[in-house]
Design a protein around this motif. Structure first.
Motif, PDB file in Angstrom:
ATOM      1  N   HIS A  19       0.850  -1.193   0.000  1.00 39.63           N
ATOM      2  CA  HIS A  19       0.000   0.000   0.000  1.00 39.63           C
ATOM      3  C   HIS A  19       0.888   1.245   0.000  1.00 39.63           C
ATOM      4  CE1 HIS A  19      -3.739  -2.204   0.789  1.00 39.63           C
ATOM      5  NE2 HIS A  19      -2.997  -2.991   1.565  1.00 39.63           N
ATOM      6  N   PRO A  20       0.469   2.331  -0.621  1.00 35.87           N
ATOM      7  CA  PRO A  20       1.270   3.577  -0.601  1.00 35.87           C
ATOM      8  C   PRO A  20       1.291   4.192   0.783  1.00 35.87           C
ATOM      9  CG  PRO A  20      -0.847   3.967  -1.635  1.00 35.87           C
ATOM     10  CD  PRO A  20      -0.758   2.481  -1.431  1.00 35.87           C
ATOM     11  N   PHE A  21       2.412   4.848   1.090  1.00 36.17           N
ATOM     12  CA  PHE A  21       2.561   5.485   2.399  1.00 36.17           C
ATOM     13  C   PHE A  21       1.900   6.858   2.368  1.00 36.17           C
ATOM     14  CE2 PHE A  21       4.883   8.353   5.230  1.00 36.17           C
ATOM     15  CZ  PHE A  21       4.716   7.697   6.438  1.00 36.17           C
ATOM     16  N   GLN A  22       1.064   7.119   3.376  1.00 34.35           N
ATOM     17  CA  GLN A  22       0.393   8.403   3.495  1.00 34.35           C
ATOM     18  C   GLN A  22       0.554   8.900   4.924  1.00 34.35           C
ATOM     19  OE1 GLN A  22      -3.649   7.987   2.264  1.00 34.35           O
ATOM     20  NE2 GLN A  22      -3.131   7.417   0.134  1.00 34.35           N
ATOM     21  N   ASP A  23       0.915  10.164   5.042  1.00 32.62           N
ATOM     22  CA  ASP A  23       1.139  10.739   6.369  1.00 32.62           C
ATOM     23  C   ASP A  23      -0.128  10.746   7.207  1.00 32.62           C
ATOM     24  OD1 ASP A  23       3.760  11.143   5.776  1.00 32.62           O
ATOM     25  OD2 ASP A  23       3.448  13.185   5.001  1.00 32.62           O
ATOM     26  N   ASN A  24      -1.261  11.088   6.562  1.00 35.14           N
ATOM     27  CA  ASN A  24      -2.514  11.154   7.326  1.00 35.14           C
ATOM     28  C   ASN A  24      -2.897   9.779   7.879  1.00 35.14           C
ATOM     29  OD1 ASN A  24      -2.728  13.877   6.725  1.00 35.14           O
ATOM     30  ND2 ASN A  24      -3.895  13.492   4.831  1.00 35.14           N
ATOM     31  N   GLU A  25      -2.788   8.750   7.042  1.00 32.35           N
ATOM     32  CA  GLU A  25      -3.127   7.399   7.496  1.00 32.35           C
ATOM     33  C   GLU A  25      -2.169   6.927   8.584  1.00 32.35           C
ATOM     34  OE1 GLU A  25      -3.894   2.938   5.584  1.00 32.35           O
ATOM     35  OE2 GLU A  25      -3.198   4.615   4.319  1.00 32.35           O
ATOM     36  N   TYR A  26      -0.892   7.284   8.429  1.00 29.42           N
ATOM     37  CA  TYR A  26       0.092   6.893   9.453  1.00 29.42           C
ATOM     38  C   TYR A  26      -0.213   7.568  10.783  1.00 29.42           C
ATOM     39  CZ  TYR A  26       4.561   6.487  11.885  1.00 29.42           C
ATOM     40  OH  TYR A  26       5.522   6.240  12.819  1.00 29.42           O
ATOM     41  N   SER A  27      -0.560   8.831  10.745  1.00 33.33           N
ATOM     42  CA  SER A  27      -0.822   9.561  11.995  1.00 33.33           C
ATOM     43  C   SER A  27      -2.086   9.070  12.680  1.00 33.33           C
ATOM     44  CB  SER A  27      -0.921  11.061  11.704  1.00 33.33           C
ATOM     45  OG  SER A  27      -1.990  11.310  10.800  1.00 33.33           O
ATOM     46  N   THR A  28      -3.116   8.680  11.887  1.00 30.14           N
ATOM     47  CA  THR A  28      -4.353   8.190  12.509  1.00 30.14           C
ATOM     48  C   THR A  28      -4.166   6.804  13.134  1.00 30.14           C
ATOM     49  OG1 THR A  28      -5.018   7.347  10.342  1.00 30.14           O
ATOM     50  CG2 THR A  28      -5.874   9.499  10.998  1.00 30.14           C
ATOM     51  N   LYS A  29      -3.352   5.971  12.501  1.00 30.29           N
ATOM     52  CA  LYS A  29      -3.154   4.624  13.044  1.00 30.29           C
ATOM     53  C   LYS A  29      -2.197   4.615  14.220  1.00 30.29           C
ATOM     54  CE  LYS A  29      -4.240   1.907   8.938  1.00 30.29           C
ATOM     55  NZ  LYS A  29      -3.751   0.909   7.955  1.00 30.29           N
ATOM     56  N   THR A  30      -1.113   5.400  14.133  1.00 28.50           N
ATOM     57  CA  THR A  30      -0.108   5.394  15.200  1.00 28.50           C
ATOM     58  C   THR A  30      -0.294   6.513  16.207  1.00 28.50           C
ATOM     59  OG1 THR A  30       1.399   6.734  13.865  1.00 28.50           O
ATOM     60  CG2 THR A  30       1.560   4.336  13.648  1.00 28.50           C
TER      61      THR A  30
END
Length: 723
Positions: A19-30
């Protein structure tokens, strides 16, 4: 990586979509704005700044703006390139295969010795040999035993010494009188005992038993210093020993005939058969009596305790079932069935830690036990540990598939070919990408299957309306009994849930079996099948939910119209519902099958014969009752033969059949009632009266039979003590 924290896990392998890396998705999950590396760098820089604090250098504002604009243009260009590469990865459905192996697991599995010790702490094992306990009664019994042993030795020496003398005295009896002859023999024996040293050997043999009597019976363990007290004690001891000596001699030298003790006619397996027959007739009090009788005769037989525990599960007495299983495990800690059933009861009582301990104990003893692994996965799910449940379920599915392949090879059936690694990875990729499509197609297929099954069910309903006799060639060219049983075994072993549910239903754990069957219904590779509906029919039938049981039975026949087990269950349902005509047709249809398992035929013949008996078709009823009398005799089968013979006025045969029934169970009131009728008709008033008394004492609950006895007693004027 979390599956590597599963106990005993050393290998993890899987295909994972990129999957492509996205800052928003990373911040919501972590729940972090920056990565872990950035945060670590900030901590290091802060420490460095504290040690070396330097004043910031002011730079020209225009130079700074130029540099920022240049960085923004470069970042936009990089983002455009990255977006194009990401789009290519998404369109090509790229994935990566990760394979990690460890030499040792991160969390080792608990060893068998540790689990066995933990189980023994919960349920202490019963000692193999009873503890030696000394008591006054045992000391006296030991003394009697020594007396009898010495007596046999003395008699043997007496016979050897006087063998020639007896022959000589019989030829010339005028030499001496009888008394002098006996005195001579006595002196000769005493001389022999004293000269050979046997007299002192006998004294030493008695010494230990006398010491035990002094300690246990007279409670004397210290030295008596008073002479008078010592003399009184010796007098009491002498009198006691002489009296016990005479008792032992009288018992040993008695010339009366000892009555022979007859062996029990009913062994453990036969009594289990009687208990199962009582369960079939819903007579749970009689079934409990037979199970308790088995335990009373063989307390150290763990299978007796296990069968009684399963019976208590049938009557929903969990506490008593748990105690019986504790006795079973204490006698045999390696009994897998007892350990499995105890873990199920612990789970039903929400004792999850104890259930987990027992399941780990089973798995440590037999790692390939599919039922234990399946129950273990359900226990994890019950505790809310979904990840461990998924890992355990994947493991048990692979294990079951391997065992199924071995079973198919043993039955000369070709197993499916194993997949290669590339095919497995491709299949995993397709499962990841097309899960939604699969679920939609499955729902469409299920709707189509419901329509088809409804059509087959309607056809089955039309066929079932016609009598079974009208189709005499049923299964004439069909599969044999061995082939049908092999097909049933394969159908059950294909699913871990059906396999587990079959074990639970056999041992009457219906509450937990329903949960297992629900798992089979939502399973991807499972769903409704013939065996699924048959197992559900057994559950509903045991709970006396006859309408639901009949519904599932018809569904099973819609899958396999010639399944003998479904037809037998359908006949039992109609019989218990009081629809004897329908039950008769279905039983007759079942008997048209060329072969049937022996454990099914007993109930079929008994119930079909009882239907003929109610229809007053005594000849056919007698023939059917005689079949179980040959293969699996019981009080009920012989009672049926006796009733038929009595109604046919075959009194001698009826008396013999009722005598056989009375031998197998002398507490059946109907047996005594019919014996009373036979004695009345054969003019035996005393026997008729005694049989009538026994029938009343055992609470005969048959008003019509009682009225028949009273009418015959009034006609003959005998047999009733109330006259």
């Amino acid at each position: 990586m979390q599956p590597l924290l599963y106990p005993g896990a050393t290998h993890i392998r899987g295909a994972y979509k990129i999957h492509p890396f996205q800052d928003n998705e990373y911040s919501t999950k972590t729940k972090r704005k920056n990565g872990i590396a950035d945060e670590a760098l900030k901590v290091i820089c802060s420490l460095y700044d504290r040690n070396y604090a330097v004043m910031p250098i002011k730079k020209d504002q225009k130079v700074v703006e130029k540099r920022e604009n240049k960085k923004a243009r470069e970042s936009n260009a990089d983002a455009h390139d990255i977006s194009q590469s990401v789009q290519q990865i998404i369109e090509s459905k790229s994935f990566v295969i990760i394979d990690i192996k460890f030499d040792k697991p991160l969390i080792p599995r608990k060893p068998l010795d540790y689990l066995a010790k933990k189980v023994s702490e919960l349920i202490p094992p019963r000692p193999k040999y009873p503890l030696k306990t000394n008591s006054a009664e045992k000391a006296v019994a030991d003394y009697h035993g020594q007396i009898k042993s010495i007596l046999s030795s003395v008699l043997e020496d007496y016979r050897k010494l006087n063998l020639d003398q007896n022959e000589f005295s019989s030829e010339s009896s005028s030499k001496s009188s009888r008394e002098s002859e006996l005195e001579y023999k006595r002196k000769k024996l005493l001389y022999e005992l004293n000269s050979t040293g046997k007299y002192f050997a006998f004294k030493e043999q008695l010494k230990n038993s006398v010491i035990k009597i002094v300690r246990e019976k007279f409670l004397r363990t210290s030295v008596l210093n008073d002479p008078d007290e010592l003399q009184q004690f010796l007098s009491e001891l002498y009198v006691f020993l002489i009296n016990e000596l005479h008792k032992s001699l009288n018992d040993s030298l008695s010339v009366e005939d000892v009555p022979s003790i007859e062996n029990n006619l009913n062994d453990s397996q036969q009594m289990k058969h009687f208990a199962l027959e009582a369960e079939m007739n819903r007579n749970y009090d009689l079934a409990a009596y037979y199970y308790q009788e088995r335990i009373a005769r063989e307390k150290d037989n763990f299978s007796n305790w296990f069968d009684y525990a399963a019976f208590n599960l049938l009557i929903e007495d969990l506490a008593r079932s748990e105690e019986c299983l504790k006795e079973c495990i204490s006698i045999n800690p390696h009994d897998l069935n007892g350990l499995l059933l105890f873990s199920v009861i612990s789970t039903m009582q929400e004792k999850y830690d104890m259930a987990e301990t027992f399941l780990e104990r089973i798995i440590a003893q037999e790692n390939e036990n599919v039922i234990a692994w399946t129950l273990y996965a359900m226990l994890y799910e019950q505790k809310g540990q979904d990840l461990n449940a998924d890992i355990t379920l994947k493991k048990v599915l692979k294990m079951n598939q391997a065992q199924l392949n071995e079973l198919m090879i043993s039955m000369n059936v070709l197993p499916p070919q194993p997949e290669t690694e590339d095919e497995t990875a491709k299949k995993e990729e397709e499962l990841i990408d097309e899960s939604k499509v699969h679920s939609e197609s499955k729902s469409r297929n299920s709707k189509r299957g419901i329509i088809n099954n409804q059509k087959v069910k309607n056809d089955a309903g039309l066929k079932s309306k016609s009598p079974a006799i009208s189709n005499p060639r049923i299964d004439e060219f069909g599969p044999t009994l061995k082939e049908r049983q092999a097909a049933i075994e394969l159908a059950i072993n294909k699913s871990v849930y059906l396999r587990t549910a079959n074990f639970l239903i056999k041992n009457n754990a219906f509450a937990w079996a329903e949960k297992v069957m629900a798992k089979e219904l939502v399973n991807v590779n499972g769903g409704p099948s013939c065996q699924y509906h048959i197992l559900l029919t057994k559950i509903k039938l045991a709970k006396n939910q006859l309408e639901d049981a009949e519904k599932h039975c018809c569904e099973a026949l819609s899958f396999d119209y010639q399944n003998y087990e479904a037809w037998i269950l359908w006949a039992h349902i109609r019989y218990l519902a009081g629809e004897f005509r329908d039950a008769k047709e279905r039983y007759e249809r079942v008997l048209l099958f060329p072969e049937l398992p022996t454990y099914h035929t007993h109930s079929i013949y008994i119930r079909l014969a009882s239907i003929y008996l109610k229809e007053e078709n005594y000849e056919e009823s007698k023939k059917l009752f005689l079949y179980p009398c040959k293969n699996s005799p019981s009080c009920m089968s012989w009672l049926g033969v006796g009733i038929c013979c009595y109604r046919l006025d075959q009194l001698e045969e009826a008396k013999n059949a009722l005598a056989e029934a009375n031998i197998l169970n002398n507490k059946a009131p109907e047996v005594w009632a019919y014996l009373s009728l036979i004695c009345l008709k054969t003019n035996k008033p005393l026997e008729a009266e005694q049989a009538y008394k026994y029938a009343i004492k055992l609470n005969l609950d048959n008003p019509e039979l009682l009225e028949e006895i009273h009418l015959l007693q009034e006609q003959l004027g005998i047999g009733n003590p109330e006259f």
